[in-house]
Design an enzyme around this catalytic site. Structure first.
Site, short mmCIF file in Angstrom:
data_model
loop_
_atom_site.label_atom_id
_atom_site.label_comp_id
_atom_site.label_asym_id
_atom_site.label_seq_id
_atom_site.Cartn_x
_atom_site.Cartn_y
_atom_site.Cartn_z
N ASP A 1 0.76 -1.26 0.00
CA ASP A 1 0.00 0.00 0.00
C ASP A 1 0.79 1.31 0.00
O ASP A 1 0.50 2.21 -0.76
CB ASP A 1 -0.93 0.04 1.22
CG ASP A 1 -1.89 -1.12 1.24
OD1 ASP A 1 -1.69 -2.09 0.52
OD2 ASP A 1 -2.87 -1.04 2.02
N GLU B 1 1.65 -9.06 11.81
CA GLU B 1 1.52 -8.72 10.38
C GLU B 1 2.90 -8.44 9.78
O GLU B 1 3.19 -8.83 8.66
CB GLU B 1 0.62 -7.49 10.27
CG GLU B 1 0.18 -7.12 8.87
CD GLU B 1 -0.72 -5.89 8.85
OE1 GLU B 1 -0.93 -5.26 9.92
OE2 GLU B 1 -1.21 -5.54 7.75
C1 2M8 Z 1 -3.13 -4.06 3.68
O1 2M8 Z 1 -4.02 -3.30 2.87
C2 2M8 Z 1 -5.34 -2.90 3.27
C3 2M8 Z 1 -6.01 -2.30 2.03
O2 2M8 Z 1 -6.10 -3.28 1.06
C4 2M8 Z 1 -5.41 -1.89 4.40
O3 2M8 Z 1 -4.37 -1.35 4.81
O4 2M8 Z 1 -6.51 -1.63 4.89
C5 2M8 Z 1 -1.97 -4.52 2.77
O5 2M8 Z 1 -0.88 -4.99 3.53
C6 2M8 Z 1 -2.45 -5.61 1.80
O6 2M8 Z 1 -1.39 -6.15 1.10
C7 2M8 Z 1 -3.20 -6.72 2.52
O7 2M8 Z 1 -3.77 -7.58 1.57
C8 2M8 Z 1 -4.30 -6.16 3.44
C9 2M8 Z 1 -4.93 -7.24 4.31
O8 2M8 Z 1 -3.94 -7.98 4.96
O9 2M8 Z 1 -3.76 -5.15 4.30
#
Ligand code: 2M8
Length: 443
Positions: free
Chosen positions: A174, A415
């Site tokens: 992101d 994470e």
């Molecule tokens: C993160 O992205 C989401 C938006 O898609 C967020 O920050 O709300 C990123 O690390 C992405 O790669 C990942 O798929 C998602 C859910 O783990 O989180």
């Protein structure tokens, strides 16, 4: 870091399985409680890879629920919303149904994520035999092929071989530095003026939902999030119609991570097609054939790979972890791979105490606990381990595997992890950290 003690690996395995059980939503798995209560595309692919080791039907279910939300035009969306309303960019924000191709139920976002699906399908298939394997591949082949057709028809309109992304969330990384460079200053004038008059950034700072779950210094900066949201709002006003987005000045980025994964996914799609005796349609076949060569044009004079602006073809010369993903693609030469490995193993930039960092330590963006601007991520390491093996770096791959497992054993099912001290950060307990730990342990 040597090979781990059996007691530690047993505990790691049972902790990891427990995380997947805690995050199980029934037919899919959320990335983490609180911050990520829905189904994410590439997360589910990584999750299925882990599930396949101990519950094949559940792994199949994980992928079926992705395919169920496929749009009429073939796109597989990046988030498939559950009924849980608590998310910072939920279905009412997206209003994806403005686009006639949208999947009406369940509701979804209107963008995609890196195409790890083919890899996940094959990992599940490797646990099946005979008729069951054939049925599984047959079931997934149609949706998978339509998805790849969509990728090329919407995102490679001039047949250049590389596809562009319309949002940094499509890259999965992101707030990775090159994307943040790409979108800096891309707010429309009206928003800029309103911002100057009312200080919209301060307003957003107070209303942010994500920083109620995870400390603000571990998430994307408010200024960047604000730009990221405003790009969605602009595309929403265009009904997510790609021809309008193309004509607009929404930033379009040729992303290294996505294109590298696409090459690997194409290779696996071909393997499925061959096994089933169902040839890939000619048009798709031609498009797929161009991508490996085109990826190599993203190599700069220094040996580093950069993504580029789709419209101007200018490199975005901001170093970040994505530069190493061509290793996973398998499309580069041995010399190109060797110079990437050398770059990666630099102990002043990427190869810090815990590695590799998602942004180099000498980057102005580098912040050890901030999301994709420094921390170490298990999914990236997992892809790099495979990439290293493809280029004959068996020992280094093994070392990185043990290092990654050690980091998770010590830091917990987080994470991401600080490259300086290995402490966990972000959401917890996090599903792909768990599922890929299972995969690495089960090899
Ligand atoms: C993160 O992205 C989401 C938006 O898609 C967020 O920050 O709300 C990123 O690390 C992405 O790669 C990942 O798929 C998602 C859910 O783990 O989180």
């Amino acid at each position: 870091m040597g090979t781990m003690d059996e007691r530690i690996t047993d505990k790691l395995l049972s902790d990891a399985k427990h995380v997947l059980a805690v995050n199980d939503l029934g037919e899919s798995t959320r990335p983490a409680p609180g911050l990520y209560p829905h189904q994410w595309f590439w997360d589910s692919c990584f999750i299925a890879v882990g599930l396949a080791h101990f519950d094949v039907p559940r792994a199949q279910q994980e992928l079926r629920s992705l395919v169920k939300a496929q749009w009429k035009n073939g796109m597989i969306p990046h988030v498939i919303f559950s009924k849980n309303p608590e998310y910072h960019a939920g279905p009412d924000f997206w209003q994806s149904e403005r686009n006639p191709n949208a999947c009406p139920e369940p509701r979804t976002t209107a963008i995609t994520q890196p195409p790890v699906l083919a890899e996940a399908v094959m990992r599940v298939a490797s646990k099946l035999k005979g008729k069951e394997r054939k049925e599984w591949l047959t079931e997934m082949y149609g949706p998978l092929m339509r998805y790849h057709e969509w990728i090329y028809s919407e995102r490679d309109p001039y047949g250049e071989g590389l596809v562009f992304l319309i949002h940094s969330w499509e890259s999965g990384l992101d707030n990775t530095p090159p994307w943040m460079d790409m979108i800096a200053g891309s707010k429309p004038l009206k928003v800029k003026m309103a911002d100057a008059m009312y200080n919209l950034e301060a307003w957003l700072e107070n209303r942010r939902k994500d920083t109620r779950q995870v400390p603000a210094e571990e998430r994307i900066r408010t200024k960047e999030l604000y730009t990221v949201y405003s790009i969605i709002e602009r595309m929403r006003s265009m009904k997510y119609d790609i021809s309008k987005v193309l004509e607009s000045n929404v930033p379009l980025y040729v992303d290294l991570v996505f294109n590298s994964i696409l090459i690997r996914a194409n290779e696996l799609l071909e393997a499925i097609a061959t096994e089933l005796g169902k040839p890939i349609p000619q048009k798709l076949h031609t498009s797929m054939g161009k991508t490996p060569g085109a990826l190599r044009t993203l190599r700069s004079e220094s040996g580093e790979f950069f993504g580029r602006d789709f419209r101007t073809h200018q490199f975005i010369r901001e170093s970040a972890i994505g530069t190493f993903l061509p290793l996973y693609s398998g499309a580069i030469t041995q010399e190109e791979a060797d110079s990437l490995v050398k770059l990666m193993k630099n102990s002043y930039t990427y190869w810090l105490k815990y590695h590799p960092a998602s942004a180099p330590k000498n980057s102005p963006y580098f912040t050890p606990r901030r999301y994709w601007q420094g921390p170490v991520w298990v999914n990236i390491n997992w892809m790099l381990i495979q990439g290293l093996r493809r280029y004959g770096y068996q020992e280094l791959a093994e070392e990185l595997k043990q290092h990654t497992l050690g980091m998770v054993a010590q830091g917990g099912m987080y994470e991401y992890f600080s490259p300086l001290d290995g402490r966990g950060a972000g959401a917890h307990p996090f599903s792909w950290t768990a599922s890929l730990t299972i995969d690495l342990l089960s090899e």
